[in-house]
Design a protein around this motif. Sequence first.
Motif, short mmCIF file in Angstrom:
data_model
loop_
_atom_site.label_atom_id
_atom_site.label_comp_id
_atom_site.label_asym_id
_atom_site.label_seq_id
_atom_site.Cartn_x
_atom_site.Cartn_y
_atom_site.Cartn_z
N CYS A 62 -7.03 -1.02 -0.72
CA CYS A 62 -5.93 -0.23 -1.26
C CYS A 62 -4.81 -1.13 -1.77
O CYS A 62 -4.27 -0.93 -2.86
CB CYS A 62 -5.41 0.71 -0.19
N ALA A 63 -4.47 -2.16 -0.98
CA ALA A 63 -3.42 -3.09 -1.39
C ALA A 63 -3.83 -3.87 -2.63
O ALA A 63 -3.02 -4.12 -3.53
CB ALA A 63 -3.09 -4.05 -0.24
N ALA A 64 -5.11 -4.27 -2.69
CA ALA A 64 -5.60 -5.02 -3.84
C ALA A 64 -5.49 -4.20 -5.12
O ALA A 64 -5.04 -4.70 -6.17
CB ALA A 64 -7.06 -5.45 -3.61
N GLY A 105 14.25 -2.34 2.13
CA GLY A 105 12.81 -2.41 1.90
C GLY A 105 12.33 -1.41 0.87
O GLY A 105 12.88 -1.29 -0.23
N VAL A 106 11.30 -0.65 1.25
CA VAL A 106 10.69 0.34 0.35
C VAL A 106 11.72 1.39 -0.10
O VAL A 106 11.74 1.78 -1.27
CB VAL A 106 9.50 1.02 1.05
N ALA A 148 1.30 2.71 6.61
CA ALA A 148 1.33 2.90 5.16
C ALA A 148 1.78 4.31 4.81
O ALA A 148 2.54 4.52 3.85
CB ALA A 148 -0.05 2.62 4.56
N ARG A 149 1.35 5.30 5.60
CA ARG A 149 1.72 6.69 5.31
C ARG A 149 3.22 6.91 5.48
O ARG A 149 3.86 7.58 4.66
CB ARG A 149 0.95 7.64 6.23
N ALA A 184 0.83 -1.20 0.00
CA ALA A 184 0.00 0.00 0.00
C ALA A 184 0.87 1.25 0.00
O ALA A 184 0.57 2.24 -0.69
CB ALA A 184 -0.93 0.00 1.21
N GLY A 185 1.96 1.24 0.76
CA GLY A 185 2.82 2.41 0.85
C GLY A 185 3.44 2.78 -0.47
O GLY A 185 3.41 3.95 -0.90
#
Length: 450
Positions: free
Chosen positions: A274-276, A189-190, A123-124, A45-46
Amino acid sequence: MAKRESFERTAIRIALPVTLQCLLQSSFSVIDQVMIGKLGKYSIAGIGLGGKFASLYSVVLGAIAAAAGIMISQYLGRKDEEAVGRSFFSNMILSIGLAVLFLILCIAVPQTIMGIYTKDEAARMLAADYIRILALSFVPMAVSSIVTTMLRCMEVATLPLYASIFALVLNTGLNYMLIFGKWFFPKMGVEGAAWATVIAQTVSCFIILIFFNMYCKKQKIHLPMHWKQKNDNKGEYWKQYIGILCPILICEFLWSLGENVYAIIYGNMGTDPCAAMTMTIPVQTLMIGALSGLSQAAAILIGKSLGGKQYERAYKDSKKLTKYGFAGSLCLSVILVVVASVYVKIYSVEPALQEMTRNILIVFAIVSPVKVMNMILGGGIIRSGGKTKYVMWIDIIGTWLFGVPLGLLAAFVWKLPIEYTYFILSMEECVRLGISFVIFKKRIWMESLQ
């Protein structure tokens, strides 16, 4: 018959490399998301929300490149070298200025920006970390975009493709090492995904510039190194330029803003929806990218015909390109329906979230042919004559009078599941297509720039 074969060969020579390059460029985010998918739904989501804000920059940059392409194509069609050089350098300056503006925003207030998209703290934070680093790629993207547009208008679309191939390989390797901490690299990671994209985009920019310089020297092409008009018509040029660019900027910005409103809707429906939606983005990007070359080829080839005042040829060629696009999109939709169940299993998420993602992909397969037709008609053919106001109003009507209100009603009033919400708001594409067909048939978009 000779003319038909010549047109189709030229279209393929432009469309195929452009398509491959778009797919490779899209793969930056696809690879990020697939690899990040191994880290769980919050990371998914992020990066998805961070990518949505970055898409605002991408579409505005794309608007500038589109305006450059319209003008350069028509000026090449009438063999006006001074006008070609002027368009190239003026759009380059504007693109770099835009990149700097978005870079400052993403570095200064990333958490404030991401707070608009989701209430989920985890997520934010991840999204803010992602865009703060990703923003460093904006200036290289700006330079690459305008130079690539110039090469495509020169019908040398293969050179940027080579740069994209190298960048994709580099991005994939860096993703693997930086996201998961392989070899001697730390596990980031991200943030690792963001750094991989920044490095790959920067390297790609330098390669494209080298190719461009080599090609110009080989062909003895000299572009006047200025962005100002030398003759007495400079006022007319800037009036025409603003008349083409402003509607595209408004159109693309409002369209992207609408897409971001959709992201806000999905984000406020919960982390799972949101993730989907985020997990479907790679497939959506690849399917649209697979036929994006036809839109680019339309803008270039039809623009050159209009620049040479070959109106009947432009109209007939436009009809061919729309037919090819529709047929191609139908084939891709059938393939997507077949492989959707297999695709969702690459993500390490619970079965319910995989099923939600599969349902969204089926909906996308249904609406995809309409999206592709709008891309070719609005994004390529109608714009090629410089009548960008038509496309601006088509998109404003579709997104803001239909898509956004329907999305808000479906999600928060009718409280429908994510797949039904997505289907209902996607009906805006049908509205756009209907209006576009009327404008296309009336031929009011066909004009040669002065």
